[in-house]
Motif scaffolding. Structure first.
Motif, PDB file in Angstrom:
ATOM      1  N   TYR A  55       0.842  -1.200   0.000  1.00 42.04           N
ATOM      2  CA  TYR A  55       0.000   0.000   0.000  1.00 42.04           C
ATOM      3  C   TYR A  55       0.876   1.248   0.000  1.00 42.04           C
ATOM      4  O   TYR A  55       0.557   2.247  -0.644  1.00 42.04           O
ATOM      5  CB  TYR A  55      -0.937  -0.004   1.199  1.00 42.04           C
ATOM      6  N   ARG A  92      -4.471   9.337  -1.246  1.00 45.03           N
ATOM      7  CA  ARG A  92      -5.115   8.090  -0.815  1.00 45.03           C
ATOM      8  C   ARG A  92      -6.384   7.803  -1.607  1.00 45.03           C
ATOM      9  O   ARG A  92      -6.729   6.651  -1.838  1.00 45.03           O
ATOM     10  CB  ARG A  92      -5.445   8.151   0.679  1.00 45.03           C
ATOM     11  N   GLU A 129      -7.273   4.289  -3.430  1.00 46.12           N
ATOM     12  CA  GLU A 129      -8.517   3.556  -3.176  1.00 46.12           C
ATOM     13  C   GLU A 129      -9.279   3.325  -4.478  1.00 46.12           C
ATOM     14  O   GLU A 129      -9.878   2.270  -4.683  1.00 46.12           O
ATOM     15  CB  GLU A 129      -9.388   4.306  -2.167  1.00 46.12           C
ATOM     16  N   ARG A 170      -9.275  -7.414  -0.809  1.00 49.16           N
ATOM     17  CA  ARG A 170      -8.636  -6.099  -0.822  1.00 49.16           C
ATOM     18  C   ARG A 170      -7.108  -6.233  -0.743  1.00 49.16           C
ATOM     19  O   ARG A 170      -6.385  -5.588  -1.498  1.00 49.16           O
ATOM     20  CB  ARG A 170      -9.162  -5.264   0.344  1.00 49.16           C
TER      21      ARG A 170
END
Length: 111
Positions: free
Chosen positions: A62, A73, A77, A92
């Motif tokens: 991430y 961010r 996402e 995820r």
């Protein structure tokens, strides 16, 4: 005699007014001031602690995606959701790993 009762009643009312209105207002004001000081202390504490480079809230993959998005961010996402829409069977964390591998391959080829 009436004057004595009037003065006594006035003193009783003044004492009750102070007990029920003035003193609680002072306590609320001091509590707000203490909360402001506590918030300021926490903010200063949070702003002066350095962040470790290799630790991310959801893992290094991430973090790599976040670096690719220049810290946005919402963009990361969006990428994760798009991969999950294309491949619904991915979780995820699997989608994050797949995106990190995809972004690492072009970077390694150009290096």
């Amino acid at each position: 005699m009436f004057a004595w009762f009037a003065v006594s009643a006035l003193l009783v009312f003044a004492a009750l007014y102070w007990l029920f209105f003035v003193k609680p207002a002072q306590q609320r004001a001091s509590a707000k001031a203490a909360a402001r000081v506590d918030t300021a202390r926490r903010a200063v504490h949070a702003q002066t602690q350095p962040l470790q480079q290799d630790i991310h809230l959801t893992g290094p993959a991430y973090g790599a995606l976040l670096r690719m998005a220049h810290g946005d961010r919402q963009k990361v996402e969006f990428w994760i959701i798009e991969v999950q829409r294309q491949m619904p069977s991915l979780s995820r964390s699997d989608a994050i790993e797949l995106l990190a591998e995809r972004t690492a391959a072009p970077m390694a080829a150009t290096a």
